[in-house]
Scaffold this active site. Structure first.
Site, short mmCIF file in Angstrom:
data_model
loop_
_atom_site.label_atom_id
_atom_site.label_comp_id
_atom_site.label_asym_id
_atom_site.label_seq_id
_atom_site.Cartn_x
_atom_site.Cartn_y
_atom_site.Cartn_z
N GLU A 212 -6.80 5.23 15.99
CA GLU A 212 -6.48 3.81 15.94
C GLU A 212 -5.61 3.43 17.12
OE1 GLU A 212 -4.54 2.30 12.47
OE2 GLU A 212 -5.67 3.61 11.14
N ARG B 200 0.85 -1.18 0.00
CA ARG B 200 0.00 0.00 0.00
C ARG B 200 0.89 1.23 0.00
NH1 ARG B 200 -2.34 -0.02 6.29
NH2 ARG B 200 -0.31 -0.24 7.26
N GLU C 7 -2.34 -8.40 7.58
CA GLU C 7 -2.64 -8.08 8.98
C GLU C 7 -3.59 -9.09 9.63
OE1 GLU C 7 -3.71 -3.87 8.54
OE2 GLU C 7 -1.65 -3.40 9.11
N LYS C 8 -3.56 -10.33 9.14
CA LYS C 8 -4.52 -11.31 9.67
C LYS C 8 -4.19 -11.73 11.10
CE LYS C 8 -2.35 -15.04 6.98
NZ LYS C 8 -1.53 -14.10 6.17
N PHE C 9 -2.96 -11.45 11.57
CA PHE C 9 -2.65 -11.76 12.97
C PHE C 9 -2.77 -10.54 13.88
CE2 PHE C 9 -0.46 -15.29 10.80
CZ PHE C 9 -1.09 -16.34 11.45
N HIS C 10 -3.28 -9.43 13.33
CA HIS C 10 -3.47 -8.22 14.14
C HIS C 10 -4.76 -8.38 14.96
CE1 HIS C 10 -3.82 -3.97 15.16
NE2 HIS C 10 -2.66 -3.75 14.59
N ASN D 48 -4.75 7.82 4.63
CA ASN D 48 -4.44 7.05 5.83
C ASN D 48 -2.96 7.15 6.16
OD1 ASN D 48 -5.53 5.07 7.84
ND2 ASN D 48 -3.82 3.87 7.06
N GLU D 49 -2.67 7.64 7.35
CA GLU D 49 -1.28 7.68 7.84
C GLU D 49 -0.28 8.14 6.78
OE1 GLU D 49 -0.27 3.97 9.76
OE2 GLU D 49 -1.26 4.60 11.59
C1 GLA Z 1 -1.90 1.61 11.06
C2 GLA Z 1 -2.74 1.66 9.80
C3 GLA Z 1 -3.78 0.58 9.77
C4 GLA Z 1 -3.20 -0.73 10.20
C5 GLA Z 1 -2.63 -0.59 11.58
C6 GLA Z 1 -2.07 -1.87 12.12
O1 GLA Z 1 -2.46 2.29 12.09
O2 GLA Z 1 -3.38 2.90 9.66
O3 GLA Z 1 -4.27 0.50 8.44
O4 GLA Z 1 -2.19 -1.09 9.30
O5 GLA Z 1 -1.58 0.35 11.52
O6 GLA Z 1 -1.45 -1.69 13.36
#
Ligand code: GLA
Ligand code: GLA
Length: 708
Positions: A307, A112, A355-358, A150-151
């Protein structure tokens, strides 16, 4: 901000990525959201490919159904502009929009944030998508907040492609005007770097040796501005098409790459993503610091924790979950430091992708999991705390933070590579945190007059206008405490002539003869006279009953401190007095910490990096400035902050970060705590508050006549 304030109380929810699930699952999602008290979900952050399957087609049907569904269940939406991950069709049509590293490597599609901030093709497509979303959903009753991108700067902070080079040259023309102005600013007489025209300039790609530092500094400034220009392009569309709906983008705490003072001017609401490491026993101290910055970015207005992880993340080498109670405590900490809500990444745990383990609010195990119980409990807590929304903290000390100086400080070829902003700042912040002192952050251009104490752990880059403002602040009665290696360069990264600390020399009453960095692993001793300043310009009673000074002018029972990383050969000038001297190493016997009385105030200088020993020096300055703890006498590990509501009531947060039970006495006369109610339990704790390990209380003190 009208739309968002329609959501009553505190905000609670998370990123929801429904495009990863069949629509039947959505029905269960909204039912569980209602059960947990979720009132805001962030939708569409990574939905570009789904919303726009190719250059000419749009697919909004699913998002229409989704927004209608959440609205029927009373959940509001933070709608993302979906621009952080351009789809494959766009990338293949415009391969030039992929970012290029300093070594010339073009980064591929498949993750991304694969875009060049200066790419016209990316920007046009992002603005087009933003407009399409804004036009379609501006009147949707579920829409409470716009979430741009996003970020910014998470994965890609800079790009060295030809489009970036052209944009950089354009930016340089705007900043410098003519090429000879740039040559002077960059000091190109050095190493034969003179430019005849802007066309000869390139980004600071990988070069044989050290690159021109002012070029690098301008590059940092440019990269922050280039991403901000993207953000502003989307913001302009939203302001035009969807006025009245507040706009945010999720910041990443204290991020070096982006000058958040500048960025936050373009936010309606500051929001932050925070991922303190559950394996780090000091994580809550850094978190407090980041939250204080977020609160400060818009002058104390409430911010939003956009977040956080409900438990483990998936991107550290080892991802430790949050032990029971920790997530609740850390969520309350964000509220304690001015947030008006806590959201998460993410609502429902993914089964595919990176991020399936998040962790998630709704874990893979579903409602039988411990995580789901946490989600329910936090929802209940936040409902009970609804009254705190809109209330604000009041700090009496402030810390100066300047991104320009941060960038310049960390350029190469300095006396020591160990002088890193966060490493310098953290011990100062930790000392204040440990003493229960609430601090705000301030940009260098701010008027600090409302704060009796101003702290500047480092001001490597400093212009004379800022130095003049600091001098006026001190003359008017302010206390300034300044850390080492300050006042060194101007905004072009040129040394201030005439001896360090340049424009601070008169204010601090010292001159630096030579910087004396300390080799790794070594410590230099200092002796601090804790009887305090000799001259009583303050009107505060000074302890004159202490031991008599010895021949060095220092009290006999001086406290021994250790410096690491950095020391300086300094000489005092004018009325400046020495509070601490070096006791070992090449500077033994020389002044180390000084205080210069000036006008109605004083300016203090720490010529060494004192690390964990910074506290005893700050104690003296705190005492002189009359700045103390939010709640004196707190047991070890208990954090206390206070939010003040417009109606005069106060909310005192008490958070036990430690592993043992703590008892907080509430019977101190005049505090009003004896009759306070804990909003989390609905009961009055009486004369002693018992905080379990990781326990918390939020005491409500009703408005009284003196307080109101
Ligand atoms: C960031 C991103 C999210 C996700 C989280 C995972 O905050 O904005 O999309 O990747 O990290 O911790
Ligand atoms: C070498 C180079 C000089 C200078 C010095 C600095 O000797 O020839 O130009 O860079 O190093 O130590």
């Amino acid at each position: 901000m009208d739309r968002l304030t329609r959501v009553p109380g505190l905000l609670y929810g998370g990123d929801w990525n429904p495009e990863q699930w069949p629509e039947q699952v959505w029905a269960e999602d909204v039912k569980l959201m209602a059960e947990a008290g979720v009132n805001l979900v962030t939708v569409g952050v990574f939905s570009w490919a789904r919303l726009q399957p190719d250059a000419e087609s749009w697919d909004f049907g699913w998002l229409d159904r989704l927004l209608d569904l959440v609205h029927r269940h009373g959940v509001a939406v933070d709608l993302a502009t979906a621009t952080a991950s351009p789809p494959a069709w766009l990338v293949r049509a415009h391969p030039e929009l992929l970012p290029v590293t300093a070594d010339g490597v073009r980064l591929e599609f498949g993750s991304r944030q694969h875009y060049c901030p200066s790419s016209p093709a990316y920007r046009q497509a992002a603005v087009r998508l933003t407009r399409a979303l804004a036009e379609r959903y501006r009147h949707h009753p579920a829409l409470a907040l716009w979430h741009i991108h996003n970020e910014y700067g998470d994965h890609v902070q800079e790009c060295f492609c030809p489009a970036s080079a052209a944009d950089f040259r354009h930016w340089l023309r705007e900043r410098h005007g003519g090429i000879e102005e740039l040559n002077r600013s960059w000091g190109t007489a050095f190493w034969s770097q003179h430019y005849n025209s802007f066309e000869q300039i390139e980004p600071p790609r990988t070069a044989p040796g050290p690159v021109n530092p002012t070029q690098l500094l301008d590059w940092r400034r440019f990269c922050s501005d280039a991403l901000l220009a993207l953000h502003r392009a989307e913001k302009a569309v939203l302001d035009e098409v969807s006025p009245g709906v507040p706009v945010t983008t999720n910041f990443m705490s204290m991020l070096k790459a982006l000058d958040y003072w500048e960025w936050s001017r373009h936010e309606d609401l500051v929001s932050d993503d925070a991922y303190p490491d559950p394996a780090d026993p000091r994580a809550h101290v850094n978190a407090a610091m980041n939250y204080d910055l977020m609160r400060s970015l818009k002058g104390g207005r409430p911010w939003l924790l956009m977040e956080q992880a409900p438990s483990a993340v998936s991107w550290r080498p080892v991802n430790v979950p949050k032990r029971p109670g920790l997530h609740r405590l850390w969520s309350l900490q964000a509220l304690a430091r001015g947030a008006d809500g806590v959201l998460h990444f993410q609502w429902r745990a993914s089964v595919a992708g990176a991020e399936k383990f998040h962790s998630a609010m709704l874990p893979h195990r579903g409602t039988a999991s411990r995580g789901w119980q946490d989600t329910l409990r936090l929802g209940t807590d936040l409902r009970r705390l609804g009254a705190i929304a809109g209330s604000r903290l009041r700090a009496r000390a402030a810390v100066l933070l300047d991104w320009d100086s941060w960038w310049a400080l960390e350029l190469d070829d300095h006396p020591s590579a160990r002088m890193r902003w966060l490493d310098l700042l953290r011990p100062w912040y930790a000392a204040l945190y440990q003493r229960g002192v609430t601090v705000d952050f301030l940009p260098p251009g701010a008027e600090p007059d409302g704060y009796p104490l101003l702290l500047a752990p480092n001001l490597y880059l400093l212009d004379t206008a800022t130095a003049d403002r600091l001098t006026a602040y001190v003359r008017n009665g302010g206390r300034l405490v300044c850390g080492p290696f300050s006042g060194i360069v101007d905004r072009h990264d040129h040394i201030h002539p005439g001896g360090h600390p340049g424009p601070l020399r008169e204010l601090l009453g010292i001159v630096v003869d030579e910087h004396w960095p300390i080799p790794d692993g070594e410590t230099t001793g200092l002796a601090l006279d804790t009887t305090g300043p000799a001259s009583d310009a303050t009107g505060l009673a000074l302890d004159t009953t202490g031991p008599a000074p010895d021949a060095t002018g220092l009290a006999l029972d001086a406290v021994a401190l250790g410096a690491e990383r950095w020391s300086e050969w300094i000489e005092t000038e004018g009325a400046a007095e020495t509070l601490a001297r070096y006791t070992s190493g090449p500077l033994a016997g020389r002044p180390a910490v000084t205080r210069n009385p000036l006008g109605a105030g004083s300016a203090w200088y720490l010529s060494a990096h004192l690390g964990a020993d910074t506290g005893p020096v700050l104690d003296l300055a705190l005492a002189e400035a009359g700045v103390g703890a939010e709640l004196p006498g707190l047991p070890e590990g208990v954090e206390a902050t206070r939010r003040h509501a417009a109606d005069g009531s106060q909310y005192l947060f008490l958070l036990n970060h430690g592993p043992v039970e703590r008892r907080v006495p509430l019977d101190t006369p005049g505090t009003g705590l004896l009759t306070a109610t804990d909003l989390l339990t609905g009961t009055a704790p009486g004369d002693t508050l018992i905080l379990a390990p990781l326990g918390a209380a939020v005491l409500r003190l009703p408005a009284t006549e003196e307080r109101a």
